[in-house]
Scaffold this motif. Structure first.
Motif, short mmCIF file in Angstrom:
data_model
loop_
_atom_site.label_atom_id
_atom_site.label_comp_id
_atom_site.label_asym_id
_atom_site.label_seq_id
_atom_site.Cartn_x
_atom_site.Cartn_y
_atom_site.Cartn_z
N GLY A 21 1.65 -10.09 6.58
CA GLY A 21 0.51 -9.44 7.23
C GLY A 21 0.83 -8.01 7.62
O GLY A 21 -0.01 -7.11 7.47
N GLU A 22 2.04 -7.77 8.09
CA GLU A 22 2.45 -6.42 8.48
C GLU A 22 2.46 -5.47 7.28
O GLU A 22 1.97 -4.35 7.36
N GLY A 23 3.00 -5.93 6.16
CA GLY A 23 3.02 -5.11 4.96
C GLY A 23 1.62 -4.82 4.44
O GLY A 23 1.30 -3.72 4.00
N THR A 24 0.75 -5.81 4.52
CA THR A 24 -0.63 -5.64 4.06
C THR A 24 -1.38 -4.64 4.92
O THR A 24 -2.00 -3.70 4.40
N THR A 25 -1.33 -4.81 6.22
CA THR A 25 -2.09 -3.91 7.09
C THR A 25 -1.54 -2.49 7.08
O THR A 25 -2.30 -1.52 7.09
N GLU A 26 -0.22 -2.36 7.02
CA GLU A 26 0.39 -1.03 6.98
C GLU A 26 0.00 -0.29 5.69
O GLU A 26 -0.33 0.88 5.71
N ALA A 27 0.05 -0.99 4.58
CA ALA A 27 -0.32 -0.37 3.29
C ALA A 27 -1.79 0.01 3.27
O ALA A 27 -2.15 1.08 2.78
N LYS A 31 -3.16 3.71 2.71
CA LYS A 31 -3.93 3.91 1.48
C LYS A 31 -5.29 4.54 1.76
O LYS A 31 -5.75 5.41 1.02
N ILE A 32 -5.95 4.11 2.82
CA ILE A 32 -7.31 4.59 3.07
C ILE A 32 -7.38 5.76 4.03
O ILE A 32 -8.42 6.40 4.16
N SER A 33 -6.30 6.06 4.73
CA SER A 33 -6.36 7.12 5.73
C SER A 33 -6.25 8.49 5.07
O SER A 33 -5.76 8.64 3.96
N MET A 34 -6.72 9.47 5.79
CA MET A 34 -6.64 10.85 5.33
C MET A 34 -5.18 11.28 5.30
O MET A 34 -4.36 10.75 6.05
N LYS A 95 -0.37 -0.44 -1.68
CA LYS A 95 -0.46 1.03 -1.63
C LYS A 95 -0.48 1.65 -3.01
O LYS A 95 -1.16 2.63 -3.25
N TYR A 96 0.26 1.07 -3.95
CA TYR A 96 0.36 1.66 -5.28
C TYR A 96 -0.38 0.83 -6.33
O TYR A 96 0.06 0.72 -7.47
N ASP A 97 -1.50 0.24 -5.93
CA ASP A 97 -2.43 -0.44 -6.84
C ASP A 97 -1.77 -1.49 -7.73
O ASP A 97 -1.90 -1.47 -8.96
N GLY A 98 -1.08 -2.41 -7.12
CA GLY A 98 -0.50 -3.53 -7.85
C GLY A 98 0.90 -3.30 -8.39
O GLY A 98 1.49 -4.19 -8.98
N ASP A 99 1.45 -2.12 -8.21
CA ASP A 99 2.79 -1.81 -8.72
C ASP A 99 3.83 -2.07 -7.63
O ASP A 99 4.24 -1.16 -6.92
#
Length: 147
Positions: A21-27, A31-34, A95-99
């Motif tokens: 969960g931590e990795g998911t929310t952090e990414a 990813k979406i922030s300015m 963060k890197y679209d599946g990579d």
């Protein structure tokens, strides 16, 4: 006796679930922030890692030692190393679209006694090695507990 055997695995699963969960929310945040300034990013990570996450890790370490004694230290260490692997690979995956194998540029910056220690971000292969090493430590500790 069965509960003494299953409890460490429940602990391991809960720690890994936390790191997932931590990795998911952090990414998702990054990813979406300015784009942020370097100073903002540095302050964010100092607070996040040195205060929030370190406080959480030390609390869980204390709990493991209180419940299992010195073997709790090994159980904690094994679950943390595996959890860090899960966190890092999940972060990269989102963060890197599946990579999940993406090699991040940059360094961890760890302030120690007024100096900044820089450690290069690990590769995916080294993270997997760290995670497997952690799981080995965990299983040895559980085996020692149940002799």
């Amino acid at each position: 006796m069965f509960i003494l055997f299953i409890l460490p695995f429940f602990y391991l699963f809960m720690r890994w679930l936390y790191y997932y969960g931590e990795g998911t929310t952090e990414a998702m945040l990054w990813k979406i922030s300015m784009p942020h300034s370097h100073k903002f990013s540095e302050k964010y990570h100092q607070f996040r890692e040195l205060v929030e996450n370190m406080g959480h890790r030390l609390l869980v370490l204390c709990l493991a030692i209180v419940v299992w004694g010195w073997k709790g230290l090994l159980i904690w260490l094994g679950s943390e190393l595996g959890g860090l692997c899960i966190y890092e690979l999940k972060f990269r995956h989102i963060k890197y679209d599946g990579d999940w194998k993406h090699q991040k540029d940059g360094y961890y910056r760890i302030p120690i006694f007024g100096k900044i220690i820089r450690i290069r971000y690990p590769s995916a292969a080294s993270m997997i090695f760290i995670g497997l090493f952690g799981f080995i430590i965990f299983t040895v500790a559980v085996r020692i507990m149940n002799l």
